[in-house]
Design an enzyme around this catalytic site. Structure first.
Site, PDB file in Angstrom:
ATOM      1  CB  THR A 122      -0.967   0.187   1.010  1.00 13.42           C
ATOM      2  OG1 THR A 122      -0.116  -0.007   2.348  1.00 13.42           O
ATOM      3  CG2 THR A 122      -1.972  -0.764   1.214  1.00 13.42           C
ATOM      4  CB  ILE A 177      -6.143   5.639  -0.419  1.00 15.33           C
ATOM      5  CG1 ILE A 177      -5.905   7.250  -0.482  1.00 15.33           C
ATOM      6  CG2 ILE A 177      -7.675   5.636  -0.118  1.00 15.33           C
ATOM      7  CD1 ILE A 177      -6.721   7.882  -1.561  1.00 15.33           C
ATOM      8  CG  HIS A 178      -3.189   1.683   4.063  1.00 11.56           C
ATOM      9  ND1 HIS A 178      -2.007   1.587   4.206  1.00 11.56           N
ATOM     10  CD2 HIS A 178      -3.441   3.018   4.825  1.00 11.56           C
ATOM     11  CE1 HIS A 178      -1.237   2.440   4.850  1.00 11.56           C
ATOM     12  NE2 HIS A 178      -2.185   3.305   5.201  1.00 11.56           N
ATOM     13  CG  ASP A 179      -8.690   0.464   4.308  1.00 12.39           C
ATOM     14  OD1 ASP A 179      -7.857  -0.368   4.494  1.00 12.39           O
ATOM     15  OD2 ASP A 179      -9.462   0.918   5.149  1.00 12.39           O
ATOM     16  CE1 TYR A 194       0.177   7.254   5.981  1.00 12.49           C
ATOM     17  CE2 TYR A 194      -2.132   7.518   6.279  1.00 12.49           C
ATOM     18  CZ  TYR A 194      -0.876   6.585   6.331  1.00 12.49           C
ATOM     19  OH  TYR A 194      -1.427   5.329   6.504  1.00 12.49           O
TER      20      TYR A 194
END
Ligand code: BDR
Ligand code: CA
Length: 333
Positions: free
Chosen positions: A214, A260-262, A249
């Site tokens: 990610t 925006i990992h998810d 961040y």
């Protein structure tokens, strides 16, 4: 691993979970995906707030949500709307902890949006997972982008669950990347290490999308400026909540941007060909004084001794494609 057609989404909404909901909604709107339901869990915020945030985002994206009392299985299939269930309020074996510094006191960057029109359903999220998996054997992709308490509870409720689910895609963990909540641990796994280890021990196909994948897909100034240039309600909402997230961040990334990992986990569930993977058994460190909640794999070039079913771990992705598709999805709403 093929494209997910029907997703049951488990999340802790949360800013990047909210952007992910917009991405999923854009696919639902054009008939490319079915969202069978959403469950929320402690993590970024408490699960009731997470469920209300989920309803806010789905409503903004024009997705009909299921209301309490409209839970009949047939009803859901007949277009009663996406049920949003509240899940575990705390982890299995430690105190609860929220990520308010990263997501704001309301989970959506302190934007304090009005109440949603819809309400969460009465059924707990873990029970919803079991019920929908039993109703639709082999059809559901479980996408989890919060702590894994609901999935762990569902495994405890129904030992046959692994044979009923098509695939599990999890955002979590860190291998050759530092942790983001402790030196070694990633937040989703650290928030409930026992539940995460249950998920990695179960005999079902798991895809894990860790920080190793990610972080290189972070978005920066150019992407954020293109988003901010749009006037549609979903784009304005996304830009607004991301302002808080970007502020949080930027010191870590050392430039204006956010991870925006998810959304990467969701996109790899929908289009697995965008990822690069390695297959390894994964365990969670449950006892380490400094390393509790860390994901561990055996990277030695020996025949693997671990008898666990290997997890497909994403170690990279087509970053330009991820950024373009995510932006296009949000702007399409
Ligand atoms: C994960 O932790 C949460 O803060 C994010 O929503 C994401 O799911 C990243 O470590
Ligand atoms: Ca999350």
């Amino acid at each position: 691993m093929t494209r997910a057609r029907t997703i049951l989404y488990d999340c802790d909404t949360g800013i990047d979970d909210a952007i992910t909901l917009l991405y999923l909604a854009s696919l639902v709107r054009v008939g490319e995906l079915e969202l069978a339901g959403v469950g929320t869990v402690h993590g970024n915020i408490d699960p009731l707030t997470g469920a209300l945030n989920t309803l806010r985002v789905l409503e903004l994206a024009g997705i009909k949500t299921g209301r309490q009392g409209e839970l009949a299985e047939q009803g859901e299939r007949d277009g009663q709307g996406v049920p949003v269930a509240v899940g575990a309020a705390r982890p299995m074996a430690q105190d609860v902890h929220y990520a308010l510094d990263w997501h704001g006191r309301d989970g959506l960057g302190d934007t304090h949006l009005p109440e949603p029109a819809g309400r969460p359903v009465a059924e707990p999220a873990a029970a919803q997972i079991v019920r929908l998996a039993r109703a639709r054997p082999g059809e559901l992709t479980l996408l989890a982008t919060g702590p894994l308490s609901n999935l762990g509870l569902a495994l405890l409720l129904d030992p046959e669950l692994p044979s009923l689910v098509r695939e599990v895609v999890v955002m979590g963990g860190a291998f050759d990347h530092p942790g983001n909540i402790t030196t070694h641990a990633e937040a989703n796994i650290w928030h409930d290490p026992e539940a995460a280890d249950l998920v990695f021990a179960a005999d079902w196909p798991v895809v894990l999308v860790p920080l190793d994948a990610t972080h290189p897909a972070a978005v920066h100034d150019d992407w954020l400026d293109r988003l901010a240039a749009h006037d549609a309600a979903a784009a304005r909402f996304a830009a607004r909540i991301l302002e808080f997230y970007v502020d949080a961040y930027t010191p870590t990334l050392r430039r204006r941007g956010a991870v925006i990992h998810d959304a990467l986990a969701a996109m790899l569930a929908v289009d697995p060909d965008l990822g690069e993977y390695t297959q390894r058994a994964v365990r969670v460190e449950l006892r380490g004084e400094l390393t509790r909640g860390t994901t561990v794999w055996d990277a030695r070039s020996l025949p693997a001794e671990d008898t666990r079913r290997p997890v497909r771990v994403a170690v990279g992705s087509d970053v330009p494609a991820f950024r373009e598709r995510l932006l296009a999805a949000v702007l399409s709403l």
